[in-house]
Write a protein that holds these residues in place. Sequence first.
Motif, short mmCIF file in Angstrom:
data_model
loop_
_atom_site.label_atom_id
_atom_site.label_comp_id
_atom_site.label_asym_id
_atom_site.label_seq_id
_atom_site.Cartn_x
_atom_site.Cartn_y
_atom_site.Cartn_z
N PHE A 70 4.32 2.62 -4.75
CA PHE A 70 3.48 2.53 -5.94
C PHE A 70 2.68 1.24 -5.92
O PHE A 70 3.05 0.28 -5.25
CB PHE A 70 4.33 2.65 -7.22
CG PHE A 70 5.32 1.55 -7.42
CD1 PHE A 70 5.03 0.48 -8.25
CD2 PHE A 70 6.57 1.58 -6.80
CE1 PHE A 70 5.94 -0.55 -8.45
CE2 PHE A 70 7.49 0.57 -6.99
CZ PHE A 70 7.18 -0.50 -7.82
N TRP A 71 1.55 1.26 -6.64
CA TRP A 71 0.70 0.08 -6.65
C TRP A 71 -0.20 0.09 -7.87
O TRP A 71 -0.37 1.09 -8.54
CB TRP A 71 -0.14 0.02 -5.37
CG TRP A 71 -1.06 1.18 -5.14
CD1 TRP A 71 -2.38 1.26 -5.48
CD2 TRP A 71 -0.73 2.44 -4.55
NE1 TRP A 71 -2.90 2.48 -5.12
CE2 TRP A 71 -1.91 3.23 -4.53
CE3 TRP A 71 0.43 2.99 -3.99
CZ2 TRP A 71 -1.96 4.52 -4.01
CZ3 TRP A 71 0.39 4.27 -3.48
CH2 TRP A 71 -0.79 5.03 -3.49
N ASP A 72 -0.75 -1.09 -8.14
CA ASP A 72 -1.69 -1.31 -9.24
C ASP A 72 -3.08 -1.28 -8.63
O ASP A 72 -3.47 -2.19 -7.90
CB ASP A 72 -1.40 -2.67 -9.88
CG ASP A 72 -2.27 -2.98 -11.08
OD1 ASP A 72 -3.36 -2.38 -11.21
OD2 ASP A 72 -1.88 -3.85 -11.87
N LYS A 73 -3.86 -0.23 -8.92
CA LYS A 73 -5.16 -0.09 -8.28
C LYS A 73 -6.15 -1.17 -8.70
O LYS A 73 -7.15 -1.40 -8.03
CB LYS A 73 -5.74 1.30 -8.54
CG LYS A 73 -6.14 1.57 -9.97
CD LYS A 73 -6.71 2.95 -10.13
CE LYS A 73 -7.14 3.19 -11.58
NZ LYS A 73 -7.71 4.51 -11.76
N ASN A 74 -5.89 -1.86 -9.81
CA ASN A 74 -6.73 -2.96 -10.28
C ASN A 74 -5.99 -4.29 -10.25
O ASN A 74 -6.15 -5.12 -11.15
CB ASN A 74 -7.25 -2.68 -11.70
CG ASN A 74 -8.21 -1.52 -11.73
OD1 ASN A 74 -8.99 -1.33 -10.81
ND2 ASN A 74 -8.15 -0.73 -12.78
N GLN A 75 -5.19 -4.48 -9.23
CA GLN A 75 -4.35 -5.69 -9.13
C GLN A 75 -5.19 -6.95 -9.19
O GLN A 75 -6.23 -7.06 -8.55
CB GLN A 75 -3.58 -5.65 -7.81
CG GLN A 75 -2.75 -6.88 -7.56
CD GLN A 75 -2.09 -6.83 -6.21
OE1 GLN A 75 -1.55 -5.82 -5.84
NE2 GLN A 75 -2.15 -7.91 -5.48
N ARG A 76 -4.72 -7.91 -9.98
CA ARG A 76 -5.41 -9.19 -10.12
C ARG A 76 -4.60 -10.35 -9.53
O ARG A 76 -5.13 -11.40 -9.29
CB ARG A 76 -5.69 -9.49 -11.60
CG ARG A 76 -6.49 -8.43 -12.31
CD ARG A 76 -7.97 -8.57 -11.96
NE ARG A 76 -8.77 -7.62 -12.70
CZ ARG A 76 -9.27 -6.50 -12.18
NH1 ARG A 76 -9.04 -6.19 -10.93
NH2 ARG A 76 -10.00 -5.69 -12.90
N THR A 77 -3.31 -10.16 -9.33
CA THR A 77 -2.45 -11.23 -8.84
C THR A 77 -2.78 -11.55 -7.40
O THR A 77 -2.83 -10.67 -6.56
CB THR A 77 -0.97 -10.81 -8.95
OG1 THR A 77 -0.70 -10.42 -10.28
CG2 THR A 77 -0.05 -11.95 -8.56
N MET A 78 -2.98 -12.82 -7.11
CA MET A 78 -3.32 -13.22 -5.75
C MET A 78 -2.08 -13.59 -4.94
O MET A 78 -2.05 -13.47 -3.73
CB MET A 78 -4.30 -14.39 -5.76
CG MET A 78 -5.64 -14.02 -6.41
SD MET A 78 -6.36 -12.46 -5.85
CE MET A 78 -6.79 -12.86 -4.18
N VAL A 79 -1.05 -14.09 -5.61
CA VAL A 79 0.18 -14.47 -4.92
C VAL A 79 1.29 -13.56 -5.45
O VAL A 79 1.82 -13.78 -6.53
CB VAL A 79 0.54 -15.95 -5.15
CG1 VAL A 79 1.81 -16.31 -4.42
CG2 VAL A 79 -0.61 -16.85 -4.72
N PRO A 80 1.65 -12.52 -4.69
CA PRO A 80 2.64 -11.57 -5.21
C PRO A 80 4.05 -12.16 -5.21
O PRO A 80 4.46 -12.83 -4.28
CB PRO A 80 2.54 -10.40 -4.23
CG PRO A 80 2.03 -11.01 -2.97
CD PRO A 80 1.16 -12.16 -3.37
N PHE A 81 4.75 -11.89 -6.30
CA PHE A 81 6.15 -12.30 -6.42
C PHE A 81 6.82 -11.38 -7.42
O PHE A 81 6.27 -11.11 -8.49
CB PHE A 81 6.26 -13.75 -6.90
CG PHE A 81 7.68 -14.17 -7.19
CD1 PHE A 81 8.57 -14.41 -6.17
CD2 PHE A 81 8.12 -14.27 -8.50
CE1 PHE A 81 9.89 -14.78 -6.44
CE2 PHE A 81 9.43 -14.64 -8.77
CZ PHE A 81 10.31 -14.90 -7.73
N VAL A 82 7.98 -10.89 -7.07
CA VAL A 82 8.79 -10.09 -7.98
C VAL A 82 10.14 -10.79 -8.09
O VAL A 82 10.86 -10.93 -7.08
CB VAL A 82 8.98 -8.64 -7.48
CG1 VAL A 82 9.93 -7.89 -8.40
CG2 VAL A 82 7.64 -7.93 -7.39
N HIS A 83 10.45 -11.27 -9.28
CA HIS A 83 11.74 -11.94 -9.47
C HIS A 83 12.86 -10.97 -9.15
O HIS A 83 12.78 -9.78 -9.51
CB HIS A 83 11.85 -12.45 -10.92
CG HIS A 83 12.97 -13.41 -11.10
ND1 HIS A 83 14.27 -13.00 -11.28
CD2 HIS A 83 12.99 -14.77 -11.07
CE1 HIS A 83 15.05 -14.06 -11.40
NE2 HIS A 83 14.30 -15.15 -11.28
#
Length: 196
Positions: free
Chosen positions: A141-154
């Motif tokens: 899955f993904w966000d087609k309008n992603q704005r985050t430049m540095v991905p991180f998932v706690h």
Amino acid sequence: MSILVYKQRFRHPNKKDTPGANYAHVRYIATRPRVLKNENMNHGLFGKLEPGAVTEFGDWKDVAKLSYANSKKGIVMYRSVVSFAEDTAKELLLKDQKSWQRYMENHIMTIAGKNGIKRENLQWAAAVHWEKSHPHIHVVFWDKNQRTMVPFVHPSIPDKIRKQLIRDTFAERIKAYCEDKQQAKEHLSDITDEMI
């Protein structure tokens, strides 16, 4: 072991080999042995790339190419798995691809929401692997309008998703347990009142 297992990962989009690895992952989940295949097709990939009903994709390569292109643009392609013990899957009536499609459609927003993805920006593809001891579904899955430049998932996010999926999937069982517990408590209270 938990009644439901949820795992989530992603490859950093800045790595040179990420687009190819994400393409290969879509191919793997769509075509590996014991995948529950779409009717009259040689793969089992389904999902939603636009609002509406769940779609059984005509060709897994179209989704793999999209995954590759998204990775080139720096969009994070999340990979997740929801798994049950075989007895639990049977109890939930997860017996064929259509039932798994309904399950995922009912729960995909829990996964997306906890990852900060809005409904209108969510795209996803999934395939069911019918392993005897642990039937499971892979979801990309993904966000087609992603704005985050540095991905991180706690690390707490996948655990929160797992707990919410358990609450939602087993809501009736949890409710029945709580009612039984309350009745037992009341019965015990009646016994002690009589003894006193």
